[in-house]
Design a protein around this motif. Structure first.
Motif, PDB file in Angstrom:
ATOM      1  N   ASN A  86       0.853  -1.198   0.000  1.00  0.00           N
ATOM      2  CA  ASN A  86       0.000   0.000   0.000  1.00  0.00           C
ATOM      3  C   ASN A  86       0.886   1.244   0.000  1.00  0.00           C
ATOM      4  OD1 ASN A  86      -1.729   2.107   0.539  1.00  0.00           O
ATOM      5  ND2 ASN A  86      -2.712   1.119   2.277  1.00  0.00           N
ATOM      6  N   LYS A  87       0.760   2.056  -1.049  1.00  0.00           N
ATOM      7  CA  LYS A  87       1.623   3.238  -1.136  1.00  0.00           C
ATOM      8  C   LYS A  87       1.181   4.361  -0.201  1.00  0.00           C
ATOM      9  CE  LYS A  87      -0.738   5.208  -5.127  1.00  0.00           C
ATOM     10  NZ  LYS A  87      -0.582   5.705  -6.480  1.00  0.00           N
ATOM     11  N   TYR A  88      -0.017   4.261   0.361  1.00  0.00           N
ATOM     12  CA  TYR A  88      -0.515   5.279   1.284  1.00  0.00           C
ATOM     13  C   TYR A  88      -0.339   4.876   2.753  1.00  0.00           C
ATOM     14  CZ  TYR A  88      -2.703   6.962  -2.950  1.00  0.00           C
ATOM     15  OH  TYR A  88      -2.921   7.408  -4.218  1.00  0.00           O
ATOM     16  N   ARG A  89       0.287   3.756   3.005  1.00  0.00           N
ATOM     17  CA  ARG A  89       0.400   3.216   4.362  1.00  0.00           C
ATOM     18  C   ARG A  89       1.110   4.181   5.305  1.00  0.00           C
ATOM     19  NH1 ARG A  89       2.040  -1.621   3.345  1.00  0.00           N
ATOM     20  NH2 ARG A  89       4.187  -0.988   3.160  1.00  0.00           N
ATOM     21  N   THR A  90       2.158   4.837   4.861  1.00  0.00           N
ATOM     22  CA  THR A  90       2.877   5.770   5.733  1.00  0.00           C
ATOM     23  C   THR A  90       1.953   6.892   6.174  1.00  0.00           C
ATOM     24  OG1 THR A  90       4.972   5.246   4.658  1.00  0.00           O
ATOM     25  CG2 THR A  90       4.869   7.292   5.914  1.00  0.00           C
ATOM     26  N   GLN A  91       1.199   7.442   5.252  1.00  0.00           N
ATOM     27  CA  GLN A  91       0.242   8.498   5.610  1.00  0.00           C
ATOM     28  C   GLN A  91      -0.809   7.974   6.579  1.00  0.00           C
ATOM     29  OE1 GLN A  91      -1.127   9.367   1.690  1.00  0.00           O
ATOM     30  NE2 GLN A  91       0.411  10.967   1.331  1.00  0.00           N
ATOM     31  N   GLN A  92      -1.309   6.773   6.334  1.00  0.00           N
ATOM     32  CA  GLN A  92      -2.336   6.196   7.191  1.00  0.00           C
ATOM     33  C   GLN A  92      -1.813   5.943   8.603  1.00  0.00           C
ATOM     34  OE1 GLN A  92      -3.103   2.866   4.623  1.00  0.00           O
ATOM     35  NE2 GLN A  92      -5.021   3.747   3.869  1.00  0.00           N
ATOM     36  N   THR A  93      -0.580   5.474   8.707  1.00  0.00           N
ATOM     37  CA  THR A  93      -0.042   5.202  10.036  1.00  0.00           C
ATOM     38  C   THR A  93       0.250   6.493  10.797  1.00  0.00           C
ATOM     39  OG1 THR A  93       2.196   4.950   9.117  1.00  0.00           O
ATOM     40  CG2 THR A  93       0.901   2.941   9.434  1.00  0.00           C
ATOM     41  N   ILE A  94       0.685   7.525  10.099  1.00  0.00           N
ATOM     42  CA  ILE A  94       0.913   8.819  10.758  1.00  0.00           C
ATOM     43  C   ILE A  94      -0.416   9.402  11.252  1.00  0.00           C
ATOM     44  CG2 ILE A  94       1.621  11.209  10.377  1.00  0.00           C
ATOM     45  CD1 ILE A  94       3.870  10.068   8.558  1.00  0.00           C
ATOM     46  N   ILE A  95      -1.450   9.293  10.431  1.00  0.00           N
ATOM     47  CA  ILE A  95      -2.771   9.762  10.853  1.00  0.00           C
ATOM     48  C   ILE A  95      -3.264   8.956  12.052  1.00  0.00           C
ATOM     49  CG2 ILE A  95      -5.213   9.872  10.165  1.00  0.00           C
ATOM     50  CD1 ILE A  95      -4.156  10.621   7.330  1.00  0.00           C
ATOM     51  N   ALA A  96      -3.034   7.652  12.043  1.00  0.00           N
ATOM     52  CA  ALA A  96      -3.436   6.805  13.173  1.00  0.00           C
ATOM     53  C   ALA A  96      -2.675   7.194  14.436  1.00  0.00           C
ATOM     54  CB  ALA A  96      -3.194   5.334  12.847  1.00  0.00           C
ATOM     55  N   CYS A  97      -1.402   7.493  14.295  1.00  0.00           N
ATOM     56  CA  CYS A  97      -0.591   7.901  15.450  1.00  0.00           C
ATOM     57  C   CYS A  97      -1.103   9.217  16.030  1.00  0.00           C
ATOM     58  CB  CYS A  97       0.875   8.005  15.042  1.00  0.00           C
ATOM     59  SG  CYS A  97       1.983   8.405  16.392  1.00  0.00           S
ATOM     60  N   ILE A  98      -1.371  10.173  15.176  1.00  0.00           N
ATOM     61  CA  ILE A  98      -1.910  11.459  15.636  1.00  0.00           C
ATOM     62  C   ILE A  98      -3.270  11.250  16.293  1.00  0.00           C
ATOM     63  CG2 ILE A  98      -2.788  13.693  14.848  1.00  0.00           C
ATOM     64  CD1 ILE A  98      -0.505  13.596  12.709  1.00  0.00           C
ATOM     65  N   SER A  99      -4.091  10.378  15.701  1.00  0.00           N
ATOM     66  CA  SER A  99      -5.407  10.084  16.276  1.00  0.00           C
ATOM     67  C   SER A  99      -5.275   9.443  17.649  1.00  0.00           C
ATOM     68  CB  SER A  99      -6.199   9.164  15.348  1.00  0.00           C
ATOM     69  OG  SER A  99      -6.414   9.777  14.107  1.00  0.00           O
ATOM     70  N   ILE A 124       4.044   7.057  19.382  1.00  0.00           N
ATOM     71  CA  ILE A 124       5.136   7.407  18.460  1.00  0.00           C
ATOM     72  C   ILE A 124       6.137   6.257  18.357  1.00  0.00           C
ATOM     73  CG2 ILE A 124       7.105   8.957  18.146  1.00  0.00           C
ATOM     74  CD1 ILE A 124       5.261  11.163  19.402  1.00  0.00           C
ATOM     75  N   THR A 125       6.467   5.648  19.486  1.00  0.00           N
ATOM     76  CA  THR A 125       7.385   4.509  19.465  1.00  0.00           C
ATOM     77  C   THR A 125       6.779   3.338  18.707  1.00  0.00           C
ATOM     78  OG1 THR A 125       8.315   5.226  21.574  1.00  0.00           O
ATOM     79  CG2 THR A 125       8.744   2.948  20.913  1.00  0.00           C
ATOM     80  N   GLY A 126       5.488   3.098  18.911  1.00  0.00           N
ATOM     81  CA  GLY A 126       4.811   2.036  18.169  1.00  0.00           C
ATOM     82  C   GLY A 126       4.865   2.277  16.672  1.00  0.00           C
ATOM     83  N   LEU A 127       4.692   3.519  16.274  1.00  0.00           N
ATOM     84  CA  LEU A 127       4.769   3.874  14.852  1.00  0.00           C
ATOM     85  C   LEU A 127       6.164   3.615  14.306  1.00  0.00           C
ATOM     86  CD1 LEU A 127       3.501   5.186  12.320  1.00  0.00           C
ATOM     87  CD2 LEU A 127       4.267   7.376  13.233  1.00  0.00           C
ATOM     88  N   LEU A 128       7.169   4.071  15.039  1.00  0.00           N
ATOM     89  CA  LEU A 128       8.549   3.909  14.566  1.00  0.00           C
ATOM     90  C   LEU A 128       8.964   2.440  14.508  1.00  0.00           C
ATOM     91  CD1 LEU A 128      10.223   6.887  16.460  1.00  0.00           C
ATOM     92  CD2 LEU A 128       9.570   6.773  14.036  1.00  0.00           C
ATOM     93  N   CYS A 129       8.533   1.668  15.479  1.00  0.00           N
ATOM     94  CA  CYS A 129       8.898   0.250  15.530  1.00  0.00           C
ATOM     95  C   CYS A 129       8.101  -0.587  14.535  1.00  0.00           C
ATOM     96  CB  CYS A 129       8.680  -0.313  16.929  1.00  0.00           C
ATOM     97  SG  CYS A 129       9.814   0.335  18.154  1.00  0.00           S
ATOM     98  N   SER A 130       6.894  -0.154  14.227  1.00  0.00           N
ATOM     99  CA  SER A 130       6.009  -0.988  13.418  1.00  0.00           C
ATOM    100  C   SER A 130       6.579  -1.297  12.047  1.00  0.00           C
ATOM    101  CB  SER A 130       4.641  -0.326  13.278  1.00  0.00           C
ATOM    102  OG  SER A 130       4.742   0.841  12.484  1.00  0.00           O
ATOM    103  N   HIS A 131       7.123  -0.313  11.397  1.00  0.00           N
ATOM    104  CA  HIS A 131       7.616  -0.549  10.038  1.00  0.00           C
ATOM    105  C   HIS A 131       8.704  -1.606  10.023  1.00  0.00           C
ATOM    106  CE1 HIS A 131       5.192   2.610   8.391  1.00  0.00           C
ATOM    107  NE2 HIS A 131       5.582   3.396   9.365  1.00  0.00           N
ATOM    108  N   TYR A 132       9.606  -1.548  10.957  1.00  0.00           N
ATOM    109  CA  TYR A 132      10.688  -2.531  11.020  1.00  0.00           C
ATOM    110  C   TYR A 132      10.169  -3.895  11.467  1.00  0.00           C
ATOM    111  CZ  TYR A 132      14.771  -5.028  12.624  1.00  0.00           C
ATOM    112  OH  TYR A 132      15.709  -5.982  12.829  1.00  0.00           O
TER     113      TYR A 132
END
Length: 134
Positions: free
Chosen positions: A68-81, A115-123
């Motif tokens: 999904n090419k929009y996944r980064t945007q979606q995860t950032i929005i989820a993190c902010i939410s 924020i940590t969950g977001l950063l760790c999730s991709h890896y």
């Protein structure tokens, strides 16, 4: 509500419901005061809850479409939410008058966890999915 949405995001919805219950119920864990934990243990719990929420959401996204090419945007929005949710819950705890109080250190722990969950999730999730597909 579309049942496919529930199916796709069921793990995230379960974690979200658990967070809402644990955060807003007057006494979600009976006799929790009798537990002898270290000072600040509740902050670790807040960190883990919101980090877990974002990790599970990211897992749900990767599981649906790993490319999904929009996944980064979606995860950032989820993190902010999640951060906004944490702030809203803290405000509600302060106004409910049910034995709960607003604590801005809890909000900080919620935010740091998200924020940590977001950063760790991709890896972590990419690595796990590669291992599963082999």
């Amino acid at each position: 509500m579309n049942l496919s949405f529930l199916h796709r995001y069921l793990p995230t919805l379960i974690v979200l419901c658990a967070i809402l219950y644990l955060s807003l119920a007057p006494a979600p864990i009976p006799d929790a005061d009798k537990l002898h934990l270290f000072k600040g243990a509740d902050k670790v719990v807040h960190f883990c809850m919101y980090g877990g929420l974002i990790l599970v959401f990211c897992f749900d996204l990767y599981r649906q479409d790993p490319f999904n090419k929009y996944r980064t945007q979606q995860t950032i929005i989820a993190c902010i939410s999640a951060i906004l949710l944490g702030g809203g819950i803290e405000l509600l705890q302060g106004y409910m008058g049910m034995g709960r109080s607003a604590d801005w250190y809890d909000f900080a722990a919620n935010s740091a966890g998200a924020i940590t969950g977001l950063l760790c999730s991709h890896y972590l999730i990419r690595r796990w999915l590669r291992k599963v597909k082999k």
